[in-house]
Design an enzyme around this catalytic site. Structure first.
Site, PDB file in Angstrom:
ATOM      1  N   HIS A 240      39.754  40.465  52.448  1.00  0.00           N
ATOM      2  CA  HIS A 240      39.178  41.363  51.142  1.00  0.00           C
ATOM      3  C   HIS A 240      40.258  40.312  50.254  1.00  0.00           C
ATOM      4  O   HIS A 240      41.030  39.935  50.701  1.00  0.00           O
ATOM      5  CB  HIS A 240      39.912  42.711  50.734  1.00  0.00           C
TER       6      HIS A 240
ATOM      7  N   ASP B 160      40.933  41.122  46.104  1.00  0.00           N
ATOM      8  CA  ASP B 160      41.652  42.828  45.517  1.00  0.00           C
ATOM      9  C   ASP B 160      40.324  43.634  44.884  1.00  0.00           C
ATOM     10  O   ASP B 160      39.706  43.240  44.458  1.00  0.00           O
ATOM     11  CB  ASP B 160      42.695  42.813  44.810  1.00  0.00           C
TER      12      ASP B 160
ATOM     13  N   HIS C 227      41.428  37.137  51.342  1.00  0.00           N
ATOM     14  CA  HIS C 227      42.557  37.321  51.956  1.00  0.00           C
ATOM     15  C   HIS C 227      42.929  38.053  53.244  1.00  0.00           C
ATOM     16  O   HIS C 227      42.182  39.514  53.522  1.00  0.00           O
ATOM     17  CB  HIS C 227      44.016  37.112  50.810  1.00  0.00           C
TER      18      HIS C 227
ATOM     19  N   ARG D 144      52.700  43.421  43.794  1.00  0.00           N
ATOM     20  CA  ARG D 144      51.577  42.206  43.397  1.00  0.00           C
ATOM     21  C   ARG D 144      51.286  42.775  41.586  1.00  0.00           C
ATOM     22  O   ARG D 144      51.639  44.350  41.437  1.00  0.00           O
ATOM     23  CB  ARG D 144      50.126  43.059  44.192  1.00  0.00           C
TER      24      ARG D 144
HETATM   25  C1  SIN Z   1      47.517  42.621  49.618  1.00  0.00           C
HETATM   26  O1  SIN Z   1      46.008  42.564  50.296  1.00  0.00           O
HETATM   27  O2  SIN Z   1      47.054  41.969  47.870  1.00  0.00           O
HETATM   28  C2  SIN Z   1      48.515  41.906  49.759  1.00  0.00           C
HETATM   29  C3  SIN Z   1      48.524  40.898  51.346  1.00  0.00           C
HETATM   30  C4  SIN Z   1      49.942  40.990  52.257  1.00  0.00           C
HETATM   31  O3  SIN Z   1      50.131  42.135  52.378  1.00  0.00           O
HETATM   32  O4  SIN Z   1      49.842  39.338  51.958  1.00  0.00           O
END
Ligand code: SIN
Length: 316
Positions: A121, A123, A272, A289
């Site tokens: 995905h 974000d 990611h 984040r």
């Molecule tokens: C996310 O999806 O922003 C988190 C990624 C992660 O947990 O490495």
């Protein structure tokens, strides 16, 4: 390892590519301090080329992480569904940890995600203006496991045959929070959230990146429900084809976190994959984040996305 110097002015920044398509390590800069114009230019140029950049051994707290992010755009609230889960005094910080997800969505959320297989995905793509960038900082990491994988969706587009590119250039798809995991039926907190505050938009399947003008494949397994111009069955086949291309290892890079590591990615050019391989171990993983206000996606035909539910996601 090849070292590329992309600097235009006076900067000590070194950009070290980590794979053929995606990801570069940036050295020679302390991102807890204000950046020079040349440092910012070098980081932006590396993002345009590599889609995600990584920093090691940084000393950031919440305030310093927000200050770093604010040099590249306006910082959003933590998440449209954050509610009161952000750390006190820092409404921009979205904490990523199993405990934080359980508090935010209920404990069934992560299990359902696990059952659904890999959830590539960008974000919050159900928003009309999904965040342009995310900056993720590691505080506590497991000794092994918990790596994040990134892929380059401009490369995915380029790797398709010209006929398929031409076909998908004109398509649009619905992105909806929770739909691909049937959260709308959940009796947990996530169910209440998606029913009471639905988030959904129609985005182009191919997005034109507003800075590089590259075409990117703009669908993802976590949020894209269906291609609205096709029958449900046709949509399933086309999405599966694109998801298979997105998952090709040659487009990806795998990042191993250390405390003080920071990843900075462009949600308009990369997807990611959050890790699922550490939750059965007795190790903590806590990251934080922040995201930057994004623009409304535009397809190759110049048509913008349309909102079905939810507000423009502006600055915090
Ligand atoms: C996310 O999806 O922003 C988190 C990624 C992660 O947990 O490495």
């Amino acid at each position: 390892m090849t070292t590329t110097d992309v600097t235009a002015g006076a900067t000590d920044i070194e950009v070290i590519p980590l794979s053929g398509w995606t990801g570069a390590l940036i050295e020679g800069v302390d991102i807890s301090r204000p950046l020079s114009g040349a440092d910012k230019d070098a980081i932006r140029a590396a993002l345009h080329r590599w889609k995600v950049v990584f920093f090691r051994g940084q000393h950031l707290d919440h305030a310093a992480q927000i200050a770093f992010a604010a040099q590249f755009g306006e910082v959003t609230p933590a998440h449209p569904y954050e509610g009161d889960c952000a750390p006190p005094g820092f409404p921009q910080i979205h904490t990523v940890s199993p405990a934080a997800y359980d508090r935010r969505y209920g404990s069934g959320y992560r299990h359902r995600e696990g059952w659904n297989g890999p959830n590539w995905h960008a974000d919050v793509t159900p928003l009309i203006n999904p965040p342009s960038h995310s900056i993720l900082r590691a505080e506590v990491v497991p000794p092994y496991g918990g790596d994040t994988v990134f892929t380059n969706v401009a490369a995915v587009y380029q790797g398709l045959s010209p006929s398929v590119r031409g076909f998908i250039d004109g398509l649009r798809a619905e992105h909806r929070f929770g739909a691909t995991l049937s959260y709308e039926r959940s009796a947990e907190k996530i169910g209440d959230l998606v029913r009471s505050k639905p988030l959904a938009s129609i985005h182009p399947v191919v997005r034109v990146h507003p800075e590089t003008q590259e075409r990117v494949v703009y669908v993802n397994q976590f949020f894209t429900r269906e291609i609205v111009d096709l029958s449900p069955r046709e949509s399933r086949y086309v999405l599966d084809l694109l998801f298979e291309q997105i998952a090709r290892p040659e487009y990806s890079v795998r990042f191993k976190w250390e405390p003080g590591s920071v990843a900075f990615w462009d949600n308009r050019a990369t997807l990611h994959l959050a890790p699922r391989d550490f939750e059965h171990l007795d190790h903590e993983r806590v990251l934080h984040r922040v995201t930057l206000v994004g623009d409304v996606p535009v397809g190759p035909d110049g048509r913008e996305s349309e909102s079905l539910a939810g507000e423009f996601f502006g600055a915090a």
